[in-house]
Design an enzyme around this catalytic site. Structure first.
Site, short mmCIF file in Angstrom:
data_model
loop_
_atom_site.label_atom_id
_atom_site.label_comp_id
_atom_site.label_asym_id
_atom_site.label_seq_id
_atom_site.Cartn_x
_atom_site.Cartn_y
_atom_site.Cartn_z
N ARG A 142 -3.44 4.34 2.79
CA ARG A 142 -3.57 2.98 3.33
C ARG A 142 -2.21 2.28 3.35
O ARG A 142 -1.37 2.48 2.45
CB ARG A 142 -4.60 2.15 2.57
CG ARG A 142 -4.21 1.46 1.28
CD ARG A 142 -4.04 2.41 0.12
NE ARG A 142 -5.09 3.40 -0.01
CZ ARG A 142 -6.22 3.21 -0.66
NH1 ARG A 142 -6.43 2.09 -1.29
NH2 ARG A 142 -7.11 4.19 -0.77
N GLY A 199 0.84 -1.19 0.00
CA GLY A 199 0.00 0.00 0.00
C GLY A 199 0.88 1.24 0.00
O GLY A 199 1.56 1.51 -0.99
N MET A 200 0.89 1.97 1.09
CA MET A 200 1.67 3.19 1.23
C MET A 200 1.29 4.19 0.12
O MET A 200 2.15 4.76 -0.55
CB MET A 200 3.20 2.93 1.20
CG MET A 200 3.65 1.70 1.96
SD MET A 200 3.28 1.78 3.72
CE MET A 200 4.45 2.95 4.30
N HIS A 201 0.01 4.36 -0.07
CA HIS A 201 -0.46 5.34 -1.04
C HIS A 201 -1.93 5.67 -0.76
O HIS A 201 -2.57 5.01 0.06
CB HIS A 201 -0.29 4.81 -2.48
CG HIS A 201 -1.12 3.62 -2.79
ND1 HIS A 201 -0.62 2.34 -2.84
CD2 HIS A 201 -2.45 3.49 -3.06
CE1 HIS A 201 -1.56 1.50 -3.14
NE2 HIS A 201 -2.70 2.16 -3.27
N ALA A 202 -2.42 6.70 -1.45
CA ALA A 202 -3.85 7.02 -1.44
C ALA A 202 -4.29 7.11 -2.90
O ALA A 202 -3.47 7.09 -3.82
CB ALA A 202 -4.09 8.36 -0.74
#
Ligand code: TYD
Length: 134
Positions: free
Chosen positions: A95, A47-50
């Protein structure tokens, strides 16, 4: 208001085993354009993004993992470990996925096709985007 919104799907179980059913626009609140799965996960977080414009519903269909959601104001965490429990993730929510069990399989239902330009992969850019819409 909590960032953690889960949807419980109906389970049909009998002596032969269990079954979970997902019906777009019936027991989930959007039309599904894409389904993807994450498996063979290790110690690296995912994840580590929106996303600017995407609704997703994430299930841990096997094993367990921990999702972190962040709206720019608060961060909340939830462990998913049941194929009947979907975590709803709206747009402009950062997230992260962590703590995968060895047998973890995540299935994600998405409201849009894959579009790299919809991603915000830098946390500072995400904070700026989330302020703009508030
Ligand atoms: P990414 O979304 O960054 O993975 P995660 O958020 O789970 O850590 O996707 C990883 C790679 O897979 C990236 O190169 C884009 C590609 N990808 C697709 O081609 N289609 C998809 O539907 C998804 C989710 C990813």
């Amino acid at each position: 208001m909590s960032l953690i919104k889960t949807i419980e799907l109906p389970e049909f179980g009998d002596g032969r085993g269990d079954l979970v059913s997902i019906e777009e626009c019936r027991n989930i609140p959007f039309a599904i354009k894409r389904v993807y799965c994450l498996y063979n996960l290790g110690s690296h977080p995912r994840g580590m993004h929106a996303h600017r414009n995407l609704i997703q519903l994430a299930f841990c269909v096997h094993g367990s993992c921990r999702f972190v959601l962040d709206d720019g104001n608060k961060r909340e965490s939830v462990v998913l470990s049941r194929p009947t429990e979907g975590l709803l993730i709206g747009n402009l929510v950062w997230r992260e996925m962590h703590d995968f069990s060895d047998d973890c399989v995540i299935m994600v239902l998405a409201s849009e096709h894959y579009d790299e330009s919809d991603y915000i992969r830098d946390y500072e850019n995400f904070l700026e985007a989330s302020v703009e819409v508030k």
